[in-house]
Design an enzyme around this catalytic site. Structure first.
Site, PDB file in Angstrom:
ATOM      1  N   TYR A  74       0.357  13.446   9.845  1.00 49.83           N
ATOM      2  CA  TYR A  74       0.952  12.336   9.085  1.00 49.83           C
ATOM      3  C   TYR A  74       2.371  12.045   9.582  1.00 49.83           C
ATOM      4  CZ  TYR A  74       2.525   9.689   4.942  1.00 49.83           C
ATOM      5  OH  TYR A  74       3.020   8.729   4.098  1.00 49.83           O
ATOM      6  N   GLY A 123      -3.836  -3.433  -0.081  1.00 52.34           N
ATOM      7  CA  GLY A 123      -3.172  -4.040  -1.241  1.00 52.34           C
ATOM      8  C   GLY A 123      -3.836  -3.775  -2.579  1.00 52.34           C
TER       9      GLY A 123
HETATM   10  N1  LIG Z   1       3.241   7.460  -2.234  1.00 46.84           N
HETATM   11  C1  LIG Z   1       4.174   8.001  -1.491  1.00 46.84           C
HETATM   12  O1  LIG Z   1       4.842   8.963  -1.915  1.00 46.84           O
HETATM   13  C2  LIG Z   1       4.478   7.437  -0.132  1.00 46.84           C
HETATM   14  C3  LIG Z   1       5.672   7.829   0.484  1.00 46.84           C
HETATM   15  C4  LIG Z   1       5.986   7.316   1.732  1.00 46.84           C
HETATM   16  C5  LIG Z   1       5.123   6.438   2.351  1.00 46.84           C
HETATM   17  N2  LIG Z   1       3.957   6.075   1.750  1.00 46.84           N
HETATM   18  C6  LIG Z   1       3.084   5.139   2.461  1.00 46.84           C
HETATM   19  O2  LIG Z   1       2.879   4.024   1.640  1.00 46.84           O
HETATM   20  C7  LIG Z   1       1.676   3.352   2.029  1.00 46.84           C
HETATM   21  C8  LIG Z   1       0.912   3.005   0.783  1.00 46.84           C
HETATM   22  O3  LIG Z   1       0.526   4.199   0.133  1.00 46.84           O
HETATM   23  P1  LIG Z   1       0.513   4.389  -1.452  1.00 46.84           P
HETATM   24  O4  LIG Z   1       1.370   5.547  -1.769  1.00 46.84           O
HETATM   25  O5  LIG Z   1       0.736   3.103  -2.115  1.00 46.84           O
HETATM   26  O6  LIG Z   1      -0.981   4.948  -1.648  1.00 46.84           O
HETATM   27  P2  LIG Z   1      -2.299   4.248  -2.196  1.00 46.84           P
HETATM   28  O7  LIG Z   1      -2.132   3.860  -3.616  1.00 46.84           O
HETATM   29  O8  LIG Z   1      -3.382   5.148  -1.804  1.00 46.84           O
HETATM   30  O9  LIG Z   1      -2.369   2.914  -1.371  1.00 46.84           O
HETATM   31  C9  LIG Z   1      -2.814   2.893  -0.037  1.00 46.84           C
HETATM   32  C10 LIG Z   1      -3.575   1.633   0.152  1.00 46.84           C
HETATM   33  O10 LIG Z   1      -4.034   1.552   1.492  1.00 46.84           O
HETATM   34  C11 LIG Z   1      -5.422   1.390   1.458  1.00 46.84           C
HETATM   35  N3  LIG Z   1      -6.064   1.962   2.616  1.00 46.84           N
HETATM   36  C12 LIG Z   1      -6.175   3.247   2.976  1.00 46.84           C
HETATM   37  N4  LIG Z   1      -6.861   3.366   4.119  1.00 46.84           N
HETATM   38  C13 LIG Z   1      -7.209   2.102   4.465  1.00 46.84           C
HETATM   39  C14 LIG Z   1      -7.929   1.560   5.530  1.00 46.84           C
HETATM   40  N5  LIG Z   1      -8.468   2.335   6.482  1.00 46.84           N
HETATM   41  N6  LIG Z   1      -8.090   0.218   5.580  1.00 46.84           N
HETATM   42  C15 LIG Z   1      -7.591  -0.569   4.632  1.00 46.84           C
HETATM   43  N7  LIG Z   1      -6.909  -0.109   3.585  1.00 46.84           N
HETATM   44  C16 LIG Z   1      -6.720   1.222   3.505  1.00 46.84           C
HETATM   45  C17 LIG Z   1      -5.855   2.082   0.199  1.00 46.84           C
HETATM   46  O11 LIG Z   1      -7.157   1.707  -0.163  1.00 46.84           O
HETATM   47  P3  LIG Z   1      -8.137   2.780  -0.836  1.00 46.84           P
HETATM   48  O12 LIG Z   1      -7.875   2.657  -2.307  1.00 46.84           O
HETATM   49  O13 LIG Z   1      -9.462   2.286  -0.413  1.00 46.84           O
HETATM   50  O14 LIG Z   1      -7.788   4.123  -0.296  1.00 46.84           O
HETATM   51  C18 LIG Z   1      -4.784   1.577  -0.741  1.00 46.84           C
HETATM   52  O15 LIG Z   1      -4.980   0.244  -1.115  1.00 46.84           O
HETATM   53  C19 LIG Z   1       0.968   4.302   2.974  1.00 46.84           C
HETATM   54  O16 LIG Z   1       1.156   3.848   4.306  1.00 46.84           O
HETATM   55  C20 LIG Z   1       1.687   5.620   2.766  1.00 46.84           C
HETATM   56  O17 LIG Z   1       1.648   6.423   3.905  1.00 46.84           O
HETATM   57  C21 LIG Z   1       3.633   6.552   0.506  1.00 46.84           C
END
Ligand SMILES: NC(=O)c1ccc[n+]([C@@H]2O[C@H](COP(=O)([O-])OP(=O)(O)OC[C@H]3O[C@@H](n4cnc5c(N)ncnc54)[C@H](OP(=O)(O)O)[C@@H]3O)[C@@H](O)[C@H]2O)c1
Ligand SMILES: NC(=O)c1ccc[n+]([C@@H]2O[C@H](COP(=O)([O-])OP(=O)(O)OC[C@H]3O[C@@H](n4cnc5c(N)ncnc54)[C@H](OP(=O)(O)O)[C@@H]3O)[C@@H](O)[C@H]2O)c1
Lengths: 250, 252
Positions: free
Chosen positions: B151, B14
């Site tokens: 992924y 989050g």
């Molecule tokens: N952005 C896109 O285009 C997109 C599209 C489809 C799906 N998604 C999915 O959306 C979700 C959120 O991604 P986002 O795009 O919002 O990216 P993001 O800004 O990198 O957010 C991901 C979050 O998850 C945390 N995280 C990563 N690995 C973790 C772990 N091992 N334990 C606890 N927290 C962890 C990150 O913390 P850190 O800051 O420490 O890394 C960050 O708070 C993901 O599941 C991603 O696969 C994203």
């Protein structure tokens, strides 16, 4: 809460069931709503029950002349509209080998051909950035015995929505499909569904009940709202989990 | 009326992106939110910005012992929760199948899939009957995007969890749904080690019918809708929110 203040929504088949409840939900959120139906008395009664600013127009979705009149009326009355909800539908069940050409035509002409040309005729009056939501059914993706033509008519609708989502992207018109499970509407009475059959369906549905028209209306109003600005070309089930295939679980 | 009044929600991952935006939206709708993340400073910062309805807990989703501590903390503090949003995820290194190392493979699968699985399993006793779980997957779960093979699979497995749990948890009236976003403006690719100028140069928006990537707040709106009582009949569903990207244009 999302506001539809100053928005104009057209709903086909709005005098009963899901269409009626969705009209009420849009009105509650501040929209102006025009409902259609094939029976002028029923449409008028519904408009009266919905209250101001609901309006009605008699148009049989399967009759292209009436659909043309509807489009002309919309142009004259509103100029442009924000959202179109294609909801009118007809259901008839029975084995494919006994389906007559008349029954086939009635299903396809109402559910698919009528929907197709309703969208085509009204499209010039949908604002750029507006939305179209199409009510289909889980049947579009299933193989339920006794629903051959009905299921095909709905599958055709889902296909139409996908293509339109890409074709209309240039005008920023979003197009989405909602596939409900079994919903408690007068349609079930019209189909002669017994109390026992309803219990059977509720048992088969993971959430343990039939859907209510409001369950669908909540999703349709969400999809038409500005909160859904990145949602287009999507197919959303609202079915209490029924469509998740259990394979050989009881 | 606010749609999540008096609800308690947990959002994994989050501190940024979609998770952060959803925590913010949950809070605006009246919920109290516990956000998790693996980076203590980042997570505390995020909670401070979100304000008094937010609380931070440092936990790495891929470390089962962390998840145990997280659930123990939540049990002690809140007893039970209404909403679990499993959002934490990474893309891992982008590259061809033949170059994927065991380490790359494990990193992605351990966070996105195994971590999600055991987060749900350990949270289950804390989720109220009638509560809800939302899984953040991706349209990658349904696609064959080259260079993202692990992924893609990690997310496909997540969707399968969602479907199966929607049927297994019915006796407790817990609804389970999956959200599949298309491209969203977050730092996820930068974190995957792709240089900023490459990310900026890759015009994802061009392939998306609506002509842009999503704001994280737009994904949040759908998650909030699914978490609310307005979605009571929605279960076992997979909702794409992708600007039409997943509609196959074939040769168009
Ligand atoms: N952005 C896109 O285009 C997109 C599209 C489809 C799906 N998604 C999915 O959306 C979700 C959120 O991604 P986002 O795009 O919002 O990216 P993001 O800004 O990198 O957010 C991901 C979050 O998850 C945390 N995280 C990563 N690995 C973790 C772990 N091992 N334990 C606890 N927290 C962890 C990150 O913390 P850190 O800051 O420490 O890394 C960050 O708070 C993901 O599941 C991603 O696969 C994203
Ligand atoms: N109920 C369910 O379980 C369920 C499940 C999946 C999908 N659906 C779909 O949901 C939609 C609405 O159905 P409902 O359950 O709300 O049934 P309903 O209560 O029977 O409502 C159907 C509405 O469509 C109107 N209509 C029918 N044929 C029309 C035509 N040719 N031109 C204009 N209006 C016409 C009906 O008017 P009249 O009063 O004149 O008939 C009525 O207002 C249908 O497309 C149906 O296929 C329903």
């Amino acid at each position: 809460m999302t506001s539809f203040k100053d928005k104009i929504v057209v709903i086909t088949g709005g005098n009963s069931g899901i269409g009626y409840t969705t009209a009420a939900s849009f009105l509650e959120k501040g929209a102006k709503v025009l409902i259609t139906g094939r029976n002028p008395g029923a449409v008028q009664q519904a408009v009266y029950a919905l209250g101001h600013p609901a309006e009605g127009f008699k148009a049989d979705q399967s009759d292209l002349k009436e659909v043309r009149r509807l489009a002309d009326y919309i142009q004259g009355r509103f100029g442009t509209i924000d959202s179109l909800f294609i909801n009118a539908g007809f259901a008839a069940v029975g084995p494919a080998d006994a389906l007559t050409e008349e029954e086939y035509d009635k299903i396809m002409n109402t559910n698919f051909k009528g929907a197709f040309f309703t969208i085509q005729y009204i499209l010039p009056y949908i604002k750029d950035g507006g939305s179209i939501t199409i009510l289909s059914a889980l049947n579009a993706n299933a193989g339920m015995p006794g629903t051959s033509a009905l299921s095909a008519s709905k599958a055709a609708l889902n296909s139409l929505a996908r293509t339109l989502a890409r074709e209309l992207a240039g005008r920023r018109i979003r197009v989405n499909v909602v596939n409900p499970g079994v919903i408690e509407t007068p349609l079930l009475d019209k189909a002669g569904l017994t109390e026992e059959a309803r219990r059977f369906i509720a048992d088969k549905t993971p959430v343990g009940r039939l859907g209510k028209p409001a369950d669908v209306a909540n999703l349709v109003t969400f999809l038409a709202s500005e909160n859904a600005g990145f949602i287009t070309g999507a197919e959303y089930n609202v079915d209490g989990g029924l469509f998740v295939h259990p394979l050989i679980a009881s | 009326m606010l749609s999540l009044e008096n609800k308690i929600a947990v959002v994994t991952g989050g501190n940024s992106g979609i998770g952060y935006a959803t925590a913010k939206d949950f809070i605006e709708q009246g919920a109290n939110v516990i956000i998790t993340g693996r980076n203590e400073a980042a997570i505390n910062n995020a909670a401070a910005t979100l304000g008094p309805q937010a609380e931070a807990f440092t936990a790495d989703q891929s470390i089962l012992a962390d998840t145990k501590k997280l659930t123990a903390f939540i049990h002690e503090r809140y007893k039970q929760i209404d909403i679990l949003f499993v959002n934490a995820g990474i893309t891992g290194k982008i590259g061809p199948f033949s170059e994927v190392t065991e380490e790359n493979f494990d990193e992605v699968m351990n966070i996105n899939t195994k971590g999600a699985f055991f987060t749900i399993q350990q949270f289950l006793p804390l989720i109220k009957d009638g509560g809800t779980i939302i899984l953040l997957s991706s349209v990658n779960a349904l696609s064959g995007m080259p260079g993202a093979i692990v992924y893609n699979a990690s997310k496909a497995a997540l969707n399968a969890f969602g479907r199966t749990l929607s049927r297994e948890l019915v006796s407790r009236r817990i609804r389970v749904n999956t959200v599949n976003p298309g491209p969203v403006k977050t730092d996820i690719l930068i974190k995957a080690g792709i240089p900023e100028e490459v990310v900026a140069g890759k015009d994802f928006a061009k392939s998306v019918p609506v002509g842009r990537s999503a704001e994280a707040s737009e994904i949040a709106k759908l998650v909030t809708f699914l978490a609310s009582d307005n979605a009571q009949f929605i279960n076992g569903a997979e909702y794409n929110i992708d600007g039409g990207l997943f509609v196959h244009p074939l040769l168009g």
